[in-house]
Design a protein around this motif. Sequence first.
Motif, PDB file in Angstrom:
ATOM      1  N   ILE A   1       0.923  -1.063   0.021  1.00  0.00           N
ATOM      2  CA  ILE A   1       0.004  -0.119   0.072  1.00  0.00           C
ATOM      3  C   ILE A   1       0.889   1.112  -0.036  1.00  0.00           C
ATOM      4  O   ILE A   1       1.720   1.447   0.833  1.00  0.00           O
ATOM      5  N   PHE A   2       0.820   1.952  -1.118  1.00  0.00           N
ATOM      6  CA  PHE A   2       1.566   3.138  -1.034  1.00  0.00           C
ATOM      7  C   PHE A   2       0.838   4.479  -0.714  1.00  0.00           C
ATOM      8  O   PHE A   2      -0.311   4.749  -1.391  1.00  0.00           O
ATOM      9  N   PHE A   3       0.898   5.297   0.391  1.00  0.00           N
ATOM     10  CA  PHE A   3       0.060   6.268   0.689  1.00  0.00           C
ATOM     11  C   PHE A   3       0.804   7.576   0.532  1.00  0.00           C
ATOM     12  O   PHE A   3       1.931   7.896   0.939  1.00  0.00           O
ATOM     13  N   ALA A   4      -0.046   8.536  -0.077  1.00  0.00           N
ATOM     14  CA  ALA A   4       0.753   9.695  -0.552  1.00  0.00           C
ATOM     15  C   ALA A   4       0.303  11.019   0.305  1.00  0.00           C
ATOM     16  O   ALA A   4       0.737  12.002  -0.004  1.00  0.00           O
ATOM     17  N   GLY A   5      -0.440  10.830   1.256  1.00  0.00           N
ATOM     18  CA  GLY A   5      -1.102  11.749   2.167  1.00  0.00           C
ATOM     19  C   GLY A   5       0.072  12.040   3.377  1.00  0.00           C
ATOM     20  O   GLY A   5       1.043  11.889   3.208  1.00  0.00           O
ATOM     21  N   TYR A   6      -0.540  12.536   4.280  1.00  0.00           N
ATOM     22  CA  TYR A   6      -0.016  13.076   5.431  1.00  0.00           C
ATOM     23  C   TYR A   6      -0.130  12.260   6.539  1.00  0.00           C
ATOM     24  O   TYR A   6      -0.516  11.413   6.724  1.00  0.00           O
ATOM     25  N   TYR A   7       1.119  12.286   7.346  1.00  0.00           N
ATOM     26  CA  TYR A   7       1.355  11.501   8.656  1.00  0.00           C
ATOM     27  C   TYR A   7       0.170  11.415   9.608  1.00  0.00           C
ATOM     28  O   TYR A   7       0.046  10.351  10.221  1.00  0.00           O
ATOM     29  N   THR A   8      -0.522  12.715   9.801  1.00  0.00           N
ATOM     30  CA  THR A   8      -1.616  12.537  10.667  1.00  0.00           C
ATOM     31  C   THR A   8      -2.610  11.448  10.163  1.00  0.00           C
ATOM     32  O   THR A   8      -3.341  10.939  11.237  1.00  0.00           O
TER      33      THR A   8
END
Length: 266
Positions: free
Chosen positions: A110-117
Motif C-alpha cells: 500500500i503506497f500512501f501519498a497523504g500526510y502523517y496525521t
Amino acid sequence: KTYFNAGVLQTSDGTADGLTQHGYWTFLRNSFPNSAEAVFAANYMVNVKNYKNIAVISDFSSYAAGLAEAAVAEIKKAGGNVVTYAKIKADSQNFTPVLTNIKSKKPDAIFFAGYYTDGGQLRAQQVALGIKADFIGGDANDNPDFAKLAGSAAKGAFIINVPTPDMLPYDVAKDFLKNYKATYGKFPPSIWTLMNADGMRAIIHAMEQNNSFDTKKAADYLTSMTEPIPGITGPLQFAKDGNRIGSSYMTFEIQADNSYKVVHAQ
C-alpha cells in the motif's frame, strides 16, 4: 500570486508540482517535485521489492493527489500493477471502509501519498484488519507523530524521503547537526524544517553574492547557478521554473524503537 505581484521571494518545503507552472519568478521549491519521488517510489516497489499488486491511497489535497497520480503512472510505466487508487477524507480517522475494499484486492503493498496525521492511523487500522501488505508512506509521512499514531504497527512500515543531514558529505550539514544537538539536546525531528532552512540559506547566499537585497536579482542568480550550493538537505540548485534540480531519495524502515533504518538508496 500575491507574493509574485509584490515581488517577494517565497520558498516552500513541500508543494504540489503545479505551483512551478505559473511562471512566478518569486517562487522556489526547496523539496524535489512529486514526479521525482514518484519515479523513485515506483522503481523501489516494482523493481527492488518486486511487488506484484500495489494499492495507492491519497487524500483530496492537491499535493497528495498529485503525488499519488504520478506514482500510479510511474508504477504502470515500470511494469507494475495498480489494483486500486483510493482517496480518503483527511482527518476522518476511520479508514475501515477504504481498507476493507483494498483488502479484497489482496495487494502486496500500500503506497500512501497523504500526510502523517492520516498515515499513522491508516497503518494501525491496516494491521488491525489483518491486511498483510507492506506499507510505504510518501515523504509527508516523515514525522515522529506517524509512529505515535501507528503505535506498535509502526514497526516494519516504510517511509520514502530525502536523506537526513548526517548522511550527506557536507561539512555544513554535519556542523548544523552538531550545533543543533548541542543547543536542543536532540536531533531535528523532521526534514521539513530543514528544507525551509535551506531555502532561507539559498536566498541569503544569493543576496550576499549579488551584494544586493534586490529580489529579482536574487531569483535570477539562484535559477542560473552552474554549480549547486552545499545544503543541509543536499546540493541546492534550481531550474528556471523554480524547481529544485536533482533528487536523492531513500527508503527508511521503521524499527521497534521508532528509529529509521535505511533499506534502499538511489
